[in-house]
Write a protein that holds these residues in place. Structure first.
Motif, PDB file in Angstrom:
ATOM      1  N   ASP A  32      32.269  36.019  44.359  1.00  0.00           N
ATOM      2  CA  ASP A  32      32.826  36.067  43.008  1.00  0.00           C
ATOM      3  C   ASP A  32      33.369  37.440  42.611  1.00  0.00           C
ATOM      4  N   VAL A  33      33.759  38.270  43.575  1.00  0.00           N
ATOM      5  CA  VAL A  33      34.251  39.609  43.265  1.00  0.00           C
ATOM      6  C   VAL A  33      35.762  39.579  43.074  1.00  0.00           C
ATOM      7  N   GLU A  34      36.202  40.068  41.922  1.00  0.00           N
ATOM      8  CA  GLU A  34      37.618  40.240  41.661  1.00  0.00           C
ATOM      9  C   GLU A  34      37.893  41.742  41.722  1.00  0.00           C
ATOM     10  N   TYR A  41      36.860  47.615  39.969  1.00  0.00           N
ATOM     11  CA  TYR A  41      38.143  48.300  39.856  1.00  0.00           C
ATOM     12  C   TYR A  41      38.249  49.406  40.895  1.00  0.00           C
ATOM     13  N   SER A  93      33.012  43.715  48.694  1.00  0.00           N
ATOM     14  CA  SER A  93      33.204  42.379  48.123  1.00  0.00           C
ATOM     15  C   SER A  93      32.874  41.267  49.111  1.00  0.00           C
ATOM     16  N   VAL A 109      40.422  44.819  41.125  1.00  0.00           N
ATOM     17  CA  VAL A 109      41.602  45.156  40.334  1.00  0.00           C
ATOM     18  C   VAL A 109      41.922  46.623  40.581  1.00  0.00           C
ATOM     19  N   LYS A 126      33.732  41.956  38.398  1.00  0.00           N
ATOM     20  CA  LYS A 126      34.981  42.690  38.479  1.00  0.00           C
ATOM     21  C   LYS A 126      34.700  44.100  38.997  1.00  0.00           C
ATOM     22  N   CYS A 152      34.254  51.286  38.877  1.00  0.00           N
ATOM     23  CA  CYS A 152      35.539  51.655  39.453  1.00  0.00           C
ATOM     24  C   CYS A 152      35.355  52.664  40.576  1.00  0.00           C
ATOM     25  N   ALA A 168      40.826  49.114  30.750  1.00  0.00           N
ATOM     26  CA  ALA A 168      40.092  48.161  31.584  1.00  0.00           C
ATOM     27  C   ALA A 168      38.623  48.044  31.176  1.00  0.00           C
ATOM     28  N   HIS A 201      29.354  45.799  38.373  1.00  0.00           N
ATOM     29  CA  HIS A 201      30.285  45.027  37.549  1.00  0.00           C
ATOM     30  C   HIS A 201      30.951  45.955  36.533  1.00  0.00           C
ATOM     31  N   GLU A 202      32.279  45.893  36.472  1.00  0.00           N
ATOM     32  CA  GLU A 202      33.104  46.736  35.615  1.00  0.00           C
ATOM     33  C   GLU A 202      33.020  48.210  36.008  1.00  0.00           C
TER      34      GLU A 202
END
Length: 144
Positions: free
Chosen positions: A138-140, A4, A133, A142, A2, A112, A23, A109-110
């Motif tokens: 597998d990158v989301e 951000y 990404s 947000v 993930k 921002c 988040a 990961h996690e």
């Protein structure tokens, strides 16, 4: 994984830090070209580093490789180039800088990406997140 993005303009400190805390962001990567402007308020580089560490135990780093150049940013702000041209020039800049070789996405990961724009629509943080990404499936992303 993930990743951000967040901007601080038109946001109170309470809302800004609240979004990061909700988040559970672990690290803020400052992608701004100008990090000490009076307009930055609570988001000036040194103040932001202090607030992130003390309010949310969030790490902070400046990642100038993800910042646009002054020429590109100025041309867009002065309406000398369109958003589409800004996007093209900025993405070409990321490719020329080979930013994908300088960042370990696993460690992001996690994390921002930070810039000033209130929304990601016309903001380089969205472009940078999308660019990074592309290195994995597998990158989301947000947008906070």
């Amino acid at each position: 994984m993930k990743l951000y993005t967040i901007g601080f303009t038109k946001s109170s400190a309470k809302d800004f830090f609240g979004r990061l805390a909700k988040a559970r962001v672990k690290h803020v990567y400052d992608t701004r070209l100008n990090r000490t402007s009076q307009l930055s308020g609570f988001a000036k580089q040194n103040d932001l580093k202090f607030f992130l560490a003390n309010i949310g135990e969030i790490e902070y780093s400046v990642d100038a490789l993800l910042a646009p150049t002054a020429d590109i940013l100025s041309a867009f702000r002065k309406n000398q180039i369109s958003w589409q041209e800004y996007e093209r020039r900025y993405l070409d800049l990321l490719a020329a800088r080979r930013v994908e070789n300088h960042f370990d996405l696993d460690s992001m990961h996690e994390g921002c990406l930070l810039c000033s724009e209130a929304t990601p629509d016309q903001c380089h943080r969205r472009l940078a997140a999308n660019y990074l990404s592309e290195a994995r499936d597998d990158v989301e992303i947000v947008h906070l």
